[in-house]
Design a protein around this motif. Structure first.
Motif, mmCIF file in Angstrom:
data_model
loop_
_atom_site.group_PDB
_atom_site.id
_atom_site.type_symbol
_atom_site.label_atom_id
_atom_site.label_comp_id
_atom_site.label_asym_id
_atom_site.label_seq_id
_atom_site.Cartn_x
_atom_site.Cartn_y
_atom_site.Cartn_z
ATOM 1 N N PHE A 14 31.777 -3.518 18.395
ATOM 2 C CA PHE A 14 31.930 -2.079 18.577
ATOM 3 C C PHE A 14 32.292 -1.752 20.029
ATOM 4 O O PHE A 14 33.161 -0.910 20.293
ATOM 5 N N LEU A 15 31.630 -2.421 20.976
ATOM 6 C CA LEU A 15 31.873 -2.140 22.391
ATOM 7 C C LEU A 15 33.317 -2.416 22.786
ATOM 8 O O LEU A 15 33.864 -1.758 23.677
ATOM 9 N N GLN A 16 33.959 -3.377 22.116
ATOM 10 C CA GLN A 16 35.351 -3.680 22.429
ATOM 11 C C GLN A 16 36.320 -2.915 21.534
ATOM 12 O O GLN A 16 37.233 -2.242 22.028
ATOM 13 N N GLY A 17 36.119 -2.999 20.219
ATOM 14 C CA GLY A 17 37.087 -2.424 19.295
ATOM 15 C C GLY A 17 37.063 -0.913 19.217
ATOM 16 O O GLY A 17 38.095 -0.281 18.958
ATOM 17 N N VAL A 18 35.907 -0.291 19.472
ATOM 18 C CA VAL A 18 35.789 1.166 19.365
ATOM 19 C C VAL A 18 35.637 1.800 20.745
ATOM 20 O O VAL A 18 36.360 2.730 21.111
ATOM 21 N N ALA A 19 34.684 1.300 21.543
ATOM 22 C CA ALA A 19 34.450 1.887 22.862
ATOM 23 C C ALA A 19 35.544 1.522 23.858
ATOM 24 O O ALA A 19 35.669 2.175 24.903
ATOM 25 N N GLY A 20 36.315 0.467 23.578
ATOM 26 C CA GLY A 20 37.454 0.135 24.409
ATOM 27 C C GLY A 20 37.172 -0.690 25.642
ATOM 28 O O GLY A 20 38.014 -0.787 26.533
ATOM 29 N N GLY A 64 14.754 1.113 18.806
ATOM 30 C CA GLY A 64 16.006 0.947 19.525
ATOM 31 C C GLY A 64 17.203 0.870 18.585
ATOM 32 O O GLY A 64 18.241 1.518 18.820
ATOM 33 N N LEU A 65 17.079 0.098 17.505
ATOM 34 C CA LEU A 65 18.171 0.004 16.533
ATOM 35 C C LEU A 65 18.372 1.330 15.803
ATOM 36 O O LEU A 65 19.511 1.740 15.538
ATOM 37 N N GLY A 66 17.267 2.003 15.478
ATOM 38 C CA GLY A 66 17.386 3.313 14.850
ATOM 39 C C GLY A 66 18.040 4.329 15.778
ATOM 40 O O GLY A 66 18.830 5.183 15.335
ATOM 41 N N TRP A 67 17.739 4.225 17.066
ATOM 42 C CA TRP A 67 18.364 5.093 18.067
ATOM 43 C C TRP A 67 19.876 4.877 18.081
ATOM 44 O O TRP A 67 20.655 5.828 18.087
ATOM 45 N N PHE A 68 20.272 3.617 18.074
ATOM 46 C CA PHE A 68 21.697 3.300 18.001
ATOM 47 C C PHE A 68 22.338 3.949 16.779
ATOM 48 O O PHE A 68 23.408 4.561 16.863
ATOM 49 N N ALA A 69 21.695 3.783 15.623
ATOM 50 C CA ALA A 69 22.250 4.331 14.390
ATOM 51 C C ALA A 69 22.371 5.848 14.453
ATOM 52 O O ALA A 69 23.284 6.438 13.858
ATOM 53 N N THR A 70 21.463 6.494 15.179
ATOM 54 C CA THR A 70 21.469 7.956 15.273
ATOM 55 C C THR A 70 22.589 8.481 16.168
ATOM 56 O O THR A 70 23.245 9.488 15.836
ATOM 57 N N ILE A 71 22.824 7.794 17.292
ATOM 58 C CA ILE A 71 23.770 8.349 18.287
ATOM 59 C C ILE A 71 25.181 7.771 18.178
ATOM 60 O O ILE A 71 26.109 8.284 18.798
ATOM 61 N N LEU A 72 25.350 6.700 17.377
ATOM 62 C CA LEU A 72 26.643 6.018 17.365
ATOM 63 C C LEU A 72 27.739 6.900 16.768
ATOM 64 O O LEU A 72 27.574 7.502 15.714
ATOM 65 N N TYR A 107 37.743 -2.444 9.662
ATOM 66 C CA TYR A 107 38.438 -2.556 10.935
ATOM 67 C C TYR A 107 39.662 -1.635 11.030
ATOM 68 O O TYR A 107 40.388 -1.676 12.018
ATOM 69 N N GLU A 108 39.863 -0.797 10.035
ATOM 70 C CA GLU A 108 41.107 -0.021 9.982
ATOM 71 C C GLU A 108 41.265 0.951 11.150
ATOM 72 O O GLU A 108 42.368 1.182 11.640
ATOM 73 N N SER A 109 40.165 1.534 11.609
ATOM 74 C CA SER A 109 40.213 2.521 12.683
ATOM 75 C C SER A 109 38.846 2.576 13.357
ATOM 76 O O SER A 109 37.849 2.094 12.800
ATOM 77 N N PRO A 110 38.772 3.152 14.561
ATOM 78 C CA PRO A 110 37.465 3.308 15.208
ATOM 79 C C PRO A 110 36.451 4.048 14.339
ATOM 80 O O PRO A 110 35.275 3.685 14.303
ATOM 81 N N GLN A 111 36.899 5.080 13.626
ATOM 82 C CA GLN A 111 35.986 5.821 12.769
ATOM 83 C C GLN A 111 35.497 4.973 11.615
ATOM 84 O O GLN A 111 34.319 5.024 11.230
ATOM 85 N N ALA A 112 36.407 4.167 11.035
ATOM 86 C CA ALA A 112 36.009 3.302 9.926
ATOM 87 C C ALA A 112 34.989 2.264 10.395
ATOM 88 O O ALA A 112 34.013 1.960 9.680
ATOM 89 N N THR A 172 32.891 2.616 12.882
ATOM 90 C CA THR A 172 31.636 3.336 13.103
ATOM 91 C C THR A 172 30.945 3.656 11.785
ATOM 92 O O THR A 172 29.720 3.488 11.657
ATOM 93 N N ASP A 173 31.723 4.077 10.792
ATOM 94 C CA ASP A 173 31.160 4.408 9.482
ATOM 95 C C ASP A 173 30.471 3.202 8.847
ATOM 96 O O ASP A 173 29.468 3.357 8.125
ATOM 97 N N GLY A 174 30.988 2.003 9.084
ATOM 98 C CA GLY A 174 30.359 0.807 8.550
ATOM 99 C C GLY A 174 29.171 0.340 9.363
ATOM 100 O O GLY A 174 28.194 -0.189 8.814
ATOM 101 N N THR A 175 29.227 0.552 10.676
ATOM 102 C CA THR A 175 28.173 0.040 11.558
ATOM 103 C C THR A 175 26.878 0.832 11.437
ATOM 104 O O THR A 175 25.780 0.253 11.447
ATOM 105 N N VAL A 176 26.977 2.146 11.299
ATOM 106 C CA VAL A 176 25.771 2.987 11.286
ATOM 107 C C VAL A 176 24.807 2.611 10.152
ATOM 108 O O VAL A 176 23.619 2.354 10.413
ATOM 109 N N PRO A 177 25.237 2.557 8.885
ATOM 110 C CA PRO A 177 24.274 2.175 7.849
ATOM 111 C C PRO A 177 23.772 0.738 8.007
ATOM 112 O O PRO A 177 22.619 0.446 7.651
ATOM 113 N N ALA A 178 24.612 -0.155 8.546
ATOM 114 C CA ALA A 178 24.157 -1.521 8.778
ATOM 115 C C ALA A 178 23.025 -1.549 9.801
ATOM 116 O O ALA A 178 22.038 -2.290 9.646
ATOM 117 N N LEU A 179 23.149 -0.720 10.850
ATOM 118 C CA LEU A 179 22.090 -0.659 11.856
ATOM 119 C C LEU A 179 20.792 -0.107 11.284
ATOM 120 O O LEU A 179 19.697 -0.534 11.672
#
Length: 498
Positions: free
Chosen positions: A295-301, A348-356, A428-433, A435-442
């Motif tokens: 995420f830090l590379q592919g989405v945050a840049g 901490g992981l829940g915090w990530f899921a909330t703000i991501l 991996y289609e887009s930054p939003q996609a 993020t949409d996959g990462t949040v429930p995983a977290l």
């Protein structure tokens, strides 16, 4: 001038120094390879291609073979010679590192990573045995403290080293780094380490085959579930056969005279609780790192180096907090410190899921990174002592190996489970996609670690050791936890790790 040790002399000399250098550097390499690949995953995907499942196997091929063969590797050393098998494992690890660097495609890289795991499984458990044998008891605490700091440094610096090498040279150099070090250590180990065996030790080949096949089947099914479908024949076969083989391994552990993992140990409430908590901790933590580093590379840049630096408040925090956590656990007991650490990691992981979000700032992520890092440190510092205090001295070697193996299994399952959730909800289609996959995983990762925190609260205040060990336990946590190797494994367990 008298060069003999005195009661107050804590310096290491001769063979002990060489043993510390050789085993410390070897453990650094093995621990580093748990996390060094995480910040290189986007570059590997771009260079070699491959789907999400292939990236999962790039990580899991190492952690899974490491986990299932760790106890077997230790037994091989006991049976055929610890120095001999240490050198063999180091040779395999070094050769597999070169093969990984030369991989022409993703399948070849996965195969090389699996062989790397085999080498690490033979090499890693023997580092502590060889070091303990070479260092006099009066100086062992200092030597094992240095050893633990070295392996902890490997875990903390893994994402940064991986990111820097990937950005400034190429991702292949995360593997080439091992080759000259391994080639230098092999002759040194032959010349400077003493050989030793454990007479009467036996190999549990049926148990090794059962657990290896069972875990591979389950992880294979989880990794391929979204691509092939949960009801597809390969996935169902992996789940059913894998579960059956794991069940066979449990039955074998209860009924065989000399199993690699005596299941009777799990009848102890403390042993069962701390090991299950460890598995769940690594499931949530390692799976989350797998996604967040991308995420830090592919989405945050961020560049690979920048991503590695930004992971340090999480992966590097144990180097700062662990000594404080160790003192705290001596004063109030290990159970509340372990439970608090796991709770911090879950929050901490829940915090990530909330703000991501696709445009989240690093400043918004920093509190979650710091809280997760503090939680990791509070867990690792007392966990080994809690574990060792639940078993008799004769079982401490197998207890430590079991805990190491279950952490690696947890890491492999974490990558498989959280990536499965990710691919079902995003991609991996887009930054939003992404993020949409990462949040429930977290959220799944946070729930797993929260469950681990609940299990830690159920640990007995004063762990009940098996009959015959009560007198050792009464000598205090430091004495009860001897032999010392277990205490040195605290950072290595991040061994994310594996």
């Amino acid at each position: 001038m008298n060069t003999q040790a005195t009661g107050s002399d804590t310096r290491l000399r001769g063979p002990a120094v060489w043993a510390l250098v050789i085993t410390g550097v070897a453990s650094f390499m093995a621990a580093l390879d748990n996390l060094v690949v995480t910040t290189a995953l986007p570059a590997i995907r771009e260079d070699l291609g491959g789907k999400l499942e292939d990236l999962e196997w790039t990580v899991n091929a190492y952690t899974l073979t490491f986990a299932v063969l760790l106890l077997f590797g230790s037994a091989l050393g006991d049976r055929f010679g610890r120095r001999k098998l240490f050198i063999a494992g180091l040779t395999v690890f070094t050769g597999a590192s070169a093969a990984a660097a030369l991989s022409p495609g993703i399948d070849a890289l996965i195969a090389a990573r699996a062989v790397q795991g085999v080498g690490a499984a033979i090499m890693m458990p023997l580092t502590l045995t060889l070091l303990t044998a070479a260092v006099p008891a009066a100086r062992r605490g200092m030597a094992l403290g240095v050893y633990g700091a070295v392996t902890g440094l490997a875990v903390a610096s893994g994402p940064l080293i991986g990111g820097s090498l990937t950005e400034h040279i190429s991702w292949q150099w995360i593997f080439w780094l091992n080759v000259p070090i391994g080639l230098a250590l092999i002759p040194l180990a032959r010349l400077r380490l003493a050989e030793s065996t454990a007479p009467g030790s036996r190999l549990d080949i049926p148990g090794t085959l059962l657990i290896s096949g069972g875990l591979f089947g389950i992880v294979y099914a989880l990794v391929n579930a979204n691509a092939k479908g949960w009801t597809s024949a390969p996935v169902l076969t992996g789940l059913i056969v894998g579960a059956a083989l794991v069940g066979g391994f449990i039955h074998h552990g209860f009924n065989n005279a000399n199993p690699m993992l005596p299941m009777r140990l799990f009848r102890n409430r403390g042993f069962f609780g701390i090991n299950l908590a460890s598995l769940l901790m690594f499931l949530g933590m390692f799976g989350s790192i797998f996604l967040l580093s991308q995420f830090l590379q592919g989405v945050a840049g961020y560049s690979p180096t920048e991503a590695g630096l930004r992971m340090l408040p999480w992966t590097g925090m144990p180097m700062i907090v662990a000594p404080i956590a160790g003192i705290l656990s001596d004063r109030i007991g290990g159970r509340p410190v372990v439970a608090t650490g796991l709770a911090f990691q879950a929050v901490g992981l829940g915090w990530f899921a909330t703000i991501l979000s696709a445009d989240v700032s690093y400043a918004a992520q920093l509190p979650a990174l710091i809280l997760s890092g503090i939680g990791m440190a509070l867990y690792f510092a007392p966990a080994a002592n809690v574990l060792m205090s639940t078993v008799a001295p004769a079982d401490q070697g197998k207890a430590s190996g079991t805990n190491n193996a279950l952490r690696e299994v947890g890491g492999a399952l974490g990558v498989a489970v959280l990536a499965s959730v990710f691919s079902a909800q995003g991609g991996y289609e887009s930054p939003q996609a992404f993020t949409d996959g990462t949040v429930p995983a977290l959220w799944i990762g946070a729930a797993a670690v929260a469950l681990a925190a609940g299990l830690a609260l159920l640990l007995p205040r004063r762990p009940k050791v098996e009959k015959g060990a009560e007198k050792e336990a009464e000598k205090g946590p430091e004495r009860a936890a001897a032999p010392a190797p277990a205490a040195a494994e605290v950072p290595d367990e991040v061994g994310v790790g594996g």
